[in-house]
Structure formats: C-alpha cells, structure tokens
Design an enzyme around this catalytic site. Structure first.
Site, mmCIF file in Angstrom:
data_model
loop_
_atom_site.group_PDB
_atom_site.id
_atom_site.type_symbol
_atom_site.label_atom_id
_atom_site.label_comp_id
_atom_site.label_asym_id
_atom_site.label_seq_id
_atom_site.Cartn_x
_atom_site.Cartn_y
_atom_site.Cartn_z
ATOM 1 N N ASP A 1 0.613 4.846 2.132
ATOM 2 C CA ASP A 1 -0.398 4.724 1.092
ATOM 3 C C ASP A 1 -0.429 6.026 0.316
ATOM 4 O O ASP A 1 -0.038 7.081 0.805
ATOM 5 C CB ASP A 1 -1.757 4.394 1.702
ATOM 6 C CG ASP A 1 -2.778 4.066 0.624
ATOM 7 O OD1 ASP A 1 -2.350 3.709 -0.488
ATOM 8 O OD2 ASP A 1 -3.980 4.173 0.883
ATOM 9 N N GLY B 1 -2.952 7.827 -1.152
ATOM 10 C CA GLY B 1 -4.066 8.767 -1.207
ATOM 11 C C GLY B 1 -5.132 8.300 -2.171
ATOM 12 O O GLY B 1 -6.206 8.881 -2.259
ATOM 13 N N GLY B 2 -4.828 7.218 -2.889
ATOM 14 C CA GLY B 2 -5.808 6.648 -3.804
ATOM 15 C C GLY B 2 -7.064 6.196 -3.077
ATOM 16 O O GLY B 2 -8.178 6.335 -3.585
ATOM 17 N N ASP C 1 -3.572 5.336 -7.245
ATOM 18 C CA ASP C 1 -4.543 4.491 -7.936
ATOM 19 C C ASP C 1 -5.926 5.047 -7.672
ATOM 20 O O ASP C 1 -6.102 5.961 -6.869
ATOM 21 C CB ASP C 1 -4.463 3.040 -7.422
ATOM 22 C CG ASP C 1 -4.903 2.920 -5.969
ATOM 23 O OD1 ASP C 1 -4.702 3.891 -5.209
ATOM 24 O OD2 ASP C 1 -5.431 1.867 -5.580
ATOM 25 N N GLY D 1 -8.769 -2.140 -3.971
ATOM 26 C CA GLY D 1 -10.183 -2.136 -4.344
ATOM 27 C C GLY D 1 -10.974 -3.300 -3.789
ATOM 28 O O GLY D 1 -12.048 -3.622 -4.304
ATOM 29 N N ASP E 1 -2.876 -4.824 5.592
ATOM 30 C CA ASP E 1 -3.046 -3.769 6.582
ATOM 31 C C ASP E 1 -4.529 -3.593 6.765
ATOM 32 O O ASP E 1 -5.317 -3.877 5.874
ATOM 33 C CB ASP E 1 -2.450 -2.453 6.098
ATOM 34 C CG ASP E 1 -3.389 -1.750 5.142
ATOM 35 O OD1 ASP E 1 -3.450 -2.174 3.982
ATOM 36 O OD2 ASP E 1 -4.089 -0.813 5.563
#
Length: 368
Positions: free
Chosen positions: A88, A90-91, A142, A214, A264
């Site tokens: 991932d 880090g967003g 993101d 999100g 996930d």
RNA sequence: GGUUGGGUAUCCAAGUGGCUAAAGGGCGCGGACUGUAAAUCCGUUCAUCGUAGAUGUUCGUCGGUUCGAAUCCGACCCCCACCA
C-alpha cells in the site's frame, strides 16, 4: 497481468500473473504492514493457502527504510515470503494518522509516529519506494477521504488523487516493465457521481489494474457496498479490481457479487489477537466463559493447523495472554478467509455463486 | 519475651472523623475492532431489587467515644521486620 476467466451473475473468476507467482481471484490478502503478518511465520501464512500478502510503504519507509530493504535483497527475501506482495502507498496513513500529516499538491508530509521525524511522500517517491521494496503490486498515492466529508471538499480531494495517479503512472512507466503492476485507486466518498467520474478518469489512464479506496471509514455497511458498486461498474472488465481494506466475510461475498476481485483487511489477524475467531456461524469470542470446557475445534469445517486444538485450550491461551493464542487464532482466521475465497472461486466456476453465497451468509448470520 | 510497622472488597493497594459501597491496579465477566500508531481499547466487577435509583451488609475481632467511625480510644487475635 490480469485475465478474466469466467463471470457468474456479476461475480468474477480471474487470474493475476505476477513476477512472484500467480494469484487466483477472488482472493483475500492477509495484511503484513510491517513486513510481517502479525504473529505468523511465512510458512504458516503459506499453509493457510495465502497467495499474496500486503505490506506498507509508510511503515517500511519509516522503519527499516526502503533503501535498506533493497540492499538486503528486497522485501520477499527480507521477510522470507516468496509469493506475491502488494504494497500500500501510505495514502491510508494520511487518513489513519491524520493528525500527523499535511497534504499539499506535491504530496503528503508525515511526522513519524515513532520519533516525529519528517517524512515526505510524493506520488513519484511513493512508486520509487515500492520499487525498492520490490513488491509485485504497487499502489498509487491517494488520499483516503474521511466519513463524513462535504461534497466540494471530496471533489477537490478526488481531483488531486487523479492528478497524483497520473504522476504515479508516469513514474511506473519510467521503471523497467518487469511484470510488476501499479494499481490506481478510485475515491469519491459517498458520492456516486464523484466515484463514477473518478473511475472513468482513471480507466482512461489505462493502469495495469484498479482499486476502490475510501470505503469502510465509518459509513454504514449498505453505504459502503453502494460505493463499491458505484466504482466497480465503471472500471474496465479486463483489469483486476481490488477493494481496499475490507471486509467482513459477508461483505466479501457481497462485494464479489459486485465484481470485486481482491480484498485485504486487518480484521482476521487483529480479531485473532483480541481473542476472536471467525466461524461459519459468525464470530465467537474465545474469552467467553462458555468455552472453558469446550473440547471441539473452533470450526469443524475450517481446516488449518489450529484445528488440532480445542476451544478450551485456545481459550486458556487467550486468557493466560500467551503468544501462541495470537498465532493459532491468526492461523485459523486467515485460513477461514482464504477458504471462503476458495469456495467462492469454486462456486463461480460451477455457476451457482449467487445461491451459494446467499445460503452461506444466511448461515453465517444465524449465529451459533 | 521486647520494640517497630501492618491487617481495607476475590488478590494487590490508596484512604487517617461526615463529600466513602470505599481511589488505582490485577483477576473475573461482557463488548468493540474493516488499505494495523491496536497481543489494543471500552464497559462492568459487595448483595438484593431489570436500568435510574433504592435498600441491606462491609474495612482483623469484640467493645467504647461521637449527631456521625475504615478513620479516634481500649482489649484481644494474627502477620512482617528488628532486638533478645
């Protein structure tokens, strides 16, 4: 590379070919944020039939550092896991560590949660870090929007996320094309039209594959599923669709029906460490006194190394705060999620996914 | 035998006249957890009445002082340390 093998009433059976192996979808990816799926060895993760795991750019860059991981031969070698890894970007930490970061057009500046050190992640450096880590799938930088979020703020954030995606794509294309993929992330909060626009804009950029982000940031389950539906339907069919950070077994099945391929979630491993086990009849809390003398395994229909032990024994380990409780329950829960995905794949192939899944959920919701 | 210090709810422990059914922990019981600042966090934990609240029984034992005592006084019983 992603190949769509079969569709069954919206559900998709696919195959993702990556440098470190092939992933059959739908699939669940255990979360190993700090280069470890907490409390499990790579061999144990493997024995749960995990095909791919997830790790994290922010955490690994703060400690031990992506350069070090690269010098030591990359994340796979570092952690002893030879199958695919998704990292991932880090967003999400921009959301979960919102008090410790500042977002500008350039990127995200974090104040390390460990020592306060400044860490700047731009779309470009985000891809570079993930390249150094050596993950098979990289995620674009993101901004994970909180819930609730006012529409105009959401709109502005999503526009930036799209610009960042373009920059990430450029960074990705500048790297050697070695089969490693970079996924773009659809945002848009609870606003279907923003999600639709975002998905279409990203689809035009022709990323190797896509994710829906999100979701499950505090909104109700039905709202969450609506957002997934609002996103997946505008994504290209021949690309993988990864719904980030979710979900419960019920949510997974329902999202598969909405055309999602990958998931996930920390839930199986976190709940394990908190003494909970997933069963085909819902979650049970091993701390409960009623399991004190229960000689049966957690779930007769779920096979894993943990099946060798009684609920009474595992309860004892949980209550005594023994490390092995974390391991055994993590093994069980991880195997449970992966077995569920295996069954889903089978039923999509057979062509009775809808009926099977409806029945599975009814059984799950019925309780003990 | 002497001198200190001490005996508080299931355990450890604070409290030295009314605001104390009694701080904090632990244990027990229950809950939450969704791209992991999480082996974390929250609630509850004397008894009876469903909760609010009410009532009852508590701070080694017995007795006393006081309008009122876990807190002050006396006797006694235990425990720890030191002395002999």
């Amino acid at each position: 590379m992603f190949e769509l093998l079969k569709e069954d009433a919206g559900a998709r059976r696919g195959r993702l070919t990556l440098p470190n192996g092939v992933v059959q979808t739908p699939i669940f990816m255990p979360v190993g944020t700090q280069a470890t799926v907490k409390s499990m060895t790579a061999a144990q993760i493997h024995d749960c039939n995990a095909q791919i795991i997830l790790s994290n750019t922010y955490h690994l860059n703060i400690r031990p550092g992506s350069a070090l991981v690269e010098r030591l031969g990359g994340l796979h070698k570092f952690m002893g896991w030879n199958k695919p890894i998704l990292t991932d970007s880090g967003g999400f930490q921009a959301f979960s560590l919102s008090k410790l970061r500042k977002i500008t057009e350039d990127g995200i500046t974090f104040k390390s949660h460990l020592d306060g050190a400044k860490l700047f992640i731009s779309p470009e450096s985000c891809i570079q870090i993930q390249k150094e880590l050596g993950s098979d799938i990289r995620m674009v930088l993101d901004e994970c929007i909180p819930y609730p979020c006012e529409k105009s703020a959401c709109q502005k954030s999503v526009e930036r996320t799209i610009r960042w995606a373009q920059r990430c794509l450029k960074a990705h294309q500048d790297l050697p094309q070695d089969g490693k993929m970079t996924f773009a992330i659809v945002q848009g909060g609870v606003y279907d039209d923003i999600r639709q626009d975002c998905a279409k804009a990203l689809a035009q950029l022709d990323f190797p594959s896509y994710a829906v982000g999100g979701v499950s940031v505090g909104e109700p389950e039905e709202e969450m599923l609506k957002q997934v539906a609002a996103s997946t339907q505008f994504l290209p069919k021949n690309k993988a669709r990864y719904v980030m950070g979710v979900g419960t077994p019920r949510q997974l099945l329902r999202m598969i029906a909405l055309g999602a391929d990958m998931f996930d979630c920390v839930m199986p491993t976190r709940l394990a460490r908190h003494g909970n086990a997933f069963t085909t009849r819902g979650i049970i809390n091993l701390k409960n006194a009623k399991y004190k003398e229960d000689e049966s395994p957690i779930d007769e229909s779920v096979k894993s190394y943990a099946s060798n032990f009684s609920k009474a024994y595992i309860r004892h380990l949980v209550v005594a705060n023994e490390i092995l409780a974390c391991t055994l329950l993590s093994i069980h829960n991880t195997a449970f999620f992966l077995q569920l995905m295996q069954e889903a794949r089978t039923h999509i192939e057979i062509g009775d996914f809808h009926a099977w899944s409806k029945n599975w959920i009814a059984n799950y919701d019925s309780g003990e």
